[in-house]
Design a protein around this motif. Structure first.
Motif, PDB file in Angstrom:
ATOM      1  N   VAL A 129       0.827  -1.209   0.000  1.00 62.77           N
ATOM      2  CA  VAL A 129       0.000   0.000   0.000  1.00 62.77           C
ATOM      3  C   VAL A 129       0.859   1.256   0.000  1.00 62.77           C
ATOM      4  CG1 VAL A 129      -1.733   1.307   1.302  1.00 62.77           C
ATOM      5  CG2 VAL A 129      -1.911  -1.179   1.142  1.00 62.77           C
ATOM      6  N   LEU A 132       2.033   2.389  -3.495  1.00 61.19           N
ATOM      7  CA  LEU A 132       1.096   2.718  -4.563  1.00 61.19           C
ATOM      8  C   LEU A 132       1.344   4.104  -5.138  1.00 61.19           C
ATOM      9  CD1 LEU A 132      -2.275   1.276  -3.174  1.00 61.19           C
ATOM     10  CD2 LEU A 132      -1.058   0.528  -5.216  1.00 61.19           C
ATOM     11  N   LYS A 136       1.865   6.239  -9.949  1.00 58.39           N
ATOM     12  CA  LYS A 136       1.228   7.326 -10.682  1.00 58.39           C
ATOM     13  C   LYS A 136       1.949   7.529 -12.019  1.00 58.39           C
ATOM     14  CE  LYS A 136       0.058  12.224 -10.198  1.00 58.39           C
ATOM     15  NZ  LYS A 136       0.167  13.419  -9.328  1.00 58.39           N
ATOM     16  N   GLN A 162      -0.997   4.623 -16.877  1.00 61.60           N
ATOM     17  CA  GLN A 162      -1.767   5.124 -15.741  1.00 61.60           C
ATOM     18  C   GLN A 162      -1.838   6.645 -15.802  1.00 61.60           C
ATOM     19  OE1 GLN A 162      -3.395   3.413 -13.542  1.00 61.60           O
ATOM     20  NE2 GLN A 162      -3.875   4.904 -11.943  1.00 61.60           N
ATOM     21  N   ASP A 165      -3.972   9.778 -11.413  1.00 58.35           N
ATOM     22  CA  ASP A 165      -4.478   9.209 -10.174  1.00 58.35           C
ATOM     23  C   ASP A 165      -3.653   7.994  -9.760  1.00 58.35           C
ATOM     24  OD1 ASP A 165      -5.423   8.060 -12.512  1.00 58.35           O
ATOM     25  OD2 ASP A 165      -7.125   7.115 -11.507  1.00 58.35           O
ATOM     26  N   ILE A 166      -3.773   7.618  -8.505  1.00 59.92           N
ATOM     27  CA  ILE A 166      -3.033   6.496  -7.937  1.00 59.92           C
ATOM     28  C   ILE A 166      -3.952   5.274  -7.868  1.00 59.92           C
ATOM     29  CG2 ILE A 166      -1.845   5.676  -5.853  1.00 59.92           C
ATOM     30  CD1 ILE A 166      -1.200   8.595  -5.239  1.00 59.92           C
ATOM     31  N   PRO A 167      -3.438   4.067  -8.194  1.00 60.04           N
ATOM     32  CA  PRO A 167      -4.273   2.864  -8.061  1.00 60.04           C
ATOM     33  C   PRO A 167      -4.897   2.782  -6.670  1.00 60.04           C
ATOM     34  CG  PRO A 167      -2.215   2.329  -9.170  1.00 60.04           C
ATOM     35  CD  PRO A 167      -2.077   3.750  -8.694  1.00 60.04           C
ATOM     36  N   LYS A 168      -6.138   2.256  -6.602  1.00 59.01           N
ATOM     37  CA  LYS A 168      -6.903   2.301  -5.357  1.00 59.01           C
ATOM     38  C   LYS A 168      -6.649   1.107  -4.447  1.00 59.01           C
ATOM     39  CE  LYS A 168     -10.575   4.899  -7.650  1.00 59.01           C
ATOM     40  NZ  LYS A 168     -12.014   4.926  -8.050  1.00 59.01           N
ATOM     41  N   SER A 169      -6.049   0.039  -4.977  1.00 59.78           N
ATOM     42  CA  SER A 169      -5.835  -1.158  -4.177  1.00 59.78           C
ATOM     43  C   SER A 169      -4.419  -1.668  -4.388  1.00 59.78           C
ATOM     44  CB  SER A 169      -6.863  -2.224  -4.566  1.00 59.78           C
ATOM     45  OG  SER A 169      -6.582  -3.449  -3.928  1.00 59.78           O
ATOM     46  N   SER A 170      -3.894  -2.373  -3.380  1.00 63.41           N
ATOM     47  CA  SER A 170      -2.536  -2.905  -3.496  1.00 63.41           C
ATOM     48  C   SER A 170      -2.447  -3.983  -4.583  1.00 63.41           C
ATOM     49  CB  SER A 170      -2.062  -3.471  -2.153  1.00 63.41           C
ATOM     50  OG  SER A 170      -2.936  -4.508  -1.723  1.00 63.41           O
ATOM     51  N   PHE A 172      -4.145  -4.565  -8.223  1.00 62.78           N
ATOM     52  CA  PHE A 172      -4.992  -3.883  -9.206  1.00 62.78           C
ATOM     53  C   PHE A 172      -4.728  -4.467 -10.591  1.00 62.78           C
ATOM     54  CE2 PHE A 172      -1.097  -1.509  -8.607  1.00 62.78           C
ATOM     55  CZ  PHE A 172      -0.664  -1.207  -9.895  1.00 62.78           C
ATOM     56  N   THR A 428      -9.483  10.223 -17.131  1.00 59.98           N
ATOM     57  CA  THR A 428     -10.857   9.742 -17.261  1.00 59.98           C
ATOM     58  C   THR A 428     -11.709  10.703 -18.063  1.00 59.98           C
ATOM     59  OG1 THR A 428     -10.648   8.631 -15.122  1.00 59.98           O
ATOM     60  CG2 THR A 428     -12.881   8.966 -15.975  1.00 59.98           C
TER      61      THR A 428
END
Length: 748
Positions: A129, A132, A136, A162, A165-170, A172, A428
């Motif tokens: 985590v 993460l 970016k 990517q 934003d940063i990935p939301k889960s360890s 992904f 996005t």
């Protein structure tokens, strides 16, 4: 929580199974009609409904129901500092490797090499985590390496990048914008990121859609009997390579075939065919169609032969779709197929194990395709977890898309661009310009490394290098080296024509001749002629010292100004030929030199001079012609000299004879006087008679001597030629002179 929802969905999708699936040949199965194969650790049974394994997935398998093939499992990998980092491919999420950038300028990366080409479309990444934040703007590249276990790639393409934003889960998942075929996968952090930590990386190679599907074959080998050599044996999960009777086997016939029906039109990425160990491997031809047409042409769409892993396996990599897979061989022979694996997945808008459900997921992951739930967003103007709920009001479906959405399409209400961004934009909502070093549609293209002032400086829309190219590269993208024969900035400089092998063999950056220079030229670019007095390859040869002014051609060594005195030839390496000397060997040696030879430089007689001549060139008459003369038979001068010498000898002989006669006479006279006095006083007349007799004898001798000398002289004159003898007539004694001398002697 997400996994629990998936399992609940799976439970709803798959009908309740009343009968338990039986194990056969060590193969466990699950699902409707036991049509899906278990892939559990230690080959144990799996959940009969979901396929989940209580003890974890078998090596090389992962995802929902352990159904997806991990194509990089236990493959060789490395990171930026060239050391190996296989902890990311060991299948264990609790073993991680970490790399720091420190003072290095290059970007941190991790890459893995596959044994064959694979279709890359989905990657699952696990990290910690706290790490993460470093992901970016990271990028996933797919490339191709020609050599096994080589990380030197060609045709490297970005399949995912990517955003800010940063990935939301360890753990992904990232999806390529479109599938890319290659054998090298690389994860590269942005330039500004300093730490790369990876615990596990998986690359989705699809699930096996061939297991227990309907199959057929052109014939069955007669010797197999009723229960063996069936077409279904090639999709039973039992990959026997030792017993041909547990494989599909046809009779010997022209173009035999085997075929499988996949139930639905599905996406296929790889087909693996297993044959027997003891069977001579024959190239398979594979066709993917939407009909069961078995009239196979000579050429299959994927070539006559797949990539062989070993003596009994062939693989075909593709990105195709269809319902029927047909395998055949050319010629008249038996067709043996022990097991077929078809790796792929449901097509877009299809979900479920059998791809029988419709779904409207945008960028569906493998979890979405099995469950039917949409983890990211909906693809069309619908909403809900499964994107199966229409918009309630016009307001729900009315939204002005951002100006940078590709095609102007976006998801209602959210404004998310459904087809990505226009070139030069990302995110996005496509509100962010590409980061430095990237450009194009969704900012997936990487600026050339040959842009001047580093690759950060290229146009974010078209990729043109802002400040031009480094030396040796073509503008405007700076992604192509100069054409052969050109070099330098923007490839405007022309290579020297004096490079060895021609001007195509020069370095496109520096212009240096990579194979050296042609003969007679020197310097890194071969634009300088050899220095004075040098010529030839590498200017290592020296001009001949006999060249005039020591000057010669810098290429071939030919004397440029001609030769010095006494030498001839292009390179002045040869002395003048016999009989010549001097400048350009145009002067002839003196005819008075012996053998007509002389020094090739000065003309001096080297073998002496003929009799009668002296000096260096034999042009002066000798002062001592008689003593120095040396007879030489055969020439006019020699014969003349011989005659002269004979005449001189005769003259000398005459003089000697005359002198001898006079001397004898004088002696006799003196003797006579002495004796005459004595006789007068003592002897009387008797002595007078004696004296008279002696005088008569003396006169006779003297006359004979004179006559003999005259005769010899006459003989010599007769032997001499008329032209030669008349030159010496003044030397011949006159007969009258001889007679007068004789009379004088008598009187005396």
């Amino acid at each position: 929580m997400d996994n629990i929802c998936v399992l609940l969905t799976l439970f709803l999708i798959l009908p309740t199974i009343e009968a338990k699936c039986n194990e056969k040949n060590g193969v466990h199965s699950f699902g409707d009609n036991c049509r899906f194969m278990c892939h559990c650790e230690q080959n144990t049974e799996c959940n009969e409904t979901t396929g989940e394994c209580s003890n974890g997935c078998a090596r090389g398998w992962y995802g929902p129901g352990c159904q997806y093939r991990d194509i990089i499992d236990h493959k060789f990998s490395k990171h930026s500092n060239n050391s190996y980092s296989n902890l990311a491919t060991d299948g264990k999420i609790d073993t991680c490797y970490r790399e720091f950038k420190n003072n290095r300028t290059e970007q941190l990366f991790w890459s893995v090499v596959l044994s064959i080409n694979e279709t890359i479309h989905e990657i699952q990444i696990s990290t910690k985590v706290k790490s993460l934040v470093y992901f970016k703007k990271f990028t996933v590249f797919v490339g191709y390496s020609r050599l096994p276990r080589s990380y030197d790639t060609i045709d490297e393409r970005a399949c995912f990048r990517q955003g800010h934003d940063i990935p939301k889960s360890s753990t992904f998942i990232v999806l390529c914008k479109k599938p890319v075929i290659g054998n090298v996968v690389k994860i590269e952090l942005a330039q500004s990121q300093n730490v790369l930590e990876l615990c596990d990386v998986r690359v989705n190679g699809g699930r096996n859609l061939a297991f227990k599907r309907t199959s057929a074959q052109s014939s069955k080998f007669e010797g197999c009997g009723t229960h063996f050599c069936k077409s279904s044996f090639a999709v039973d999960g039992y990959a026997s390579t030792k017993d041909i009777y547990f494989c599909s086997l046809t009779d010997e016939e022209e173009k035999p075939w085997w075929q499988m029906y996949l139930d639905y039109n599905i996406r296929i990425w790889n087909i693996k065919i297993i044959d027997t160990n003891n069977h001579n491997q024959i190239p398979y031809v594979v066709h993917i169609t939407n009909t069961n047409d078995t009239k196979i042409g000579k050429e299959g769409p994927y070539g006559k032969k797949g990539v062989s892993h070993n003596t009994h396996t062939q693989s075909f990599t593709m990105n195709s779709a269809g319902k029927f897979v047909t395998i055949s061989v050319e010629g008249k022979r038996n067709l043996t197929v022990c097991e077929v694996f078809v790796f792929g997945d449901c097509r877009v808008n299809q979900c479920g194990y059998n791809c029988e459900k419709k779904c409207q997921c945008k960028h569906a992951t493998m979890w979405d395709r099995i469950s039917g739930n949409c983890a990211i967003s909906c693809d069309k103007k619908e909403r809900g977890y499964q994107c199966n709920m229409p918009c309630k009001t016009d307001d729900d479906c009315t939204f002005e898309c951002g100006e940078n959405c590709f095609g102007g399409d976006c998801i209602p209400k959210s404004g998310e661009c459904t087809k990505g961004c226009k070139p030069g934009w990302e995110g996005t909502y496509c509100k962010n310009t590409c980061d430095p070093g990237f450009y194009g549609h969704n900012c997936l293209k990487k600026c050339s490394d040959h842009c001047k002032h580093r690759n950060e400086y290229c146009n974010n829309v078209d990729g043109n290098c802002t400040y031009g190219c480094m030396d040796g590269w073509k503008a405007p993208l700076c992604d192509q080296a100069c054409d052969a024969g050109f070099y330098g900035r923007n490839c405007t400089e022309k290579c020297s024509e004096h490079c060895a092998g021609g001007n195509r063999n020069c370095n496109t950056t520096t212009g240096y001749c990579e194979m050296g220079c042609q003969s007679g030229w020197t310097g890194l670019r071969c634009v300088n002629a050899c220095p004075s007095r040098k010529f030839g390859a590498g200017c290592k040869e020296s001009c001949a010292s006999t060249c005039k002014n020591d000057a010669c051609d810098h290429v071939n060594g030919i004397c440029r100004d001609g030769c010095k005195r006494g030498y001839q030839g292009d390179k002045c390496e040869s002395e003048c030929r016999d009989g010549t000397f001097g400048e350009e060997c145009k002067e002839d040696c003196s005819s008075n030199c012996n053998n007509n030879t002389c020094d090739h430089v000065t003309g001096n007689c080297t073998n002496g001079y003929k009799p009668g001549y002296k000096g260096n060139t034999c042009g002066e008459i000798s002062d001592n012609i008689l003593s120095d003369a040396k007879p030489d038979t055969g020439s006019n001068e020699t014969r003349k000299l011989k005659i002269a010498l004979i005449c001189v000898g005769i003259l000398c002989a005459i003089i000697v004879v005359y002198a001898t006669v006079i001397t004898i006479l004088l002696k006799r006279k003196a003797t006579h006087n002495v004796k005459d006095g004595t006789n007068v006083s003592c002897s009387g007349r008797g002595n007078d008679d004696a004296i008279t007799n002696k005088t008569n004898k003396t006169e006779t001798v003297t006359a004979e001597a004179a006559t003999e000398a005259t005769t010899e002289l006459a003989r010599v004159n007769i032997n001499a030629s008329d032209d030669e003898s008349h030159q010496y007539t003044d030397l011949t004694p006159d007969t009258e002179d001889v007679e007068a001398a004789y009379e004088t002697i008598q009187l005396e």
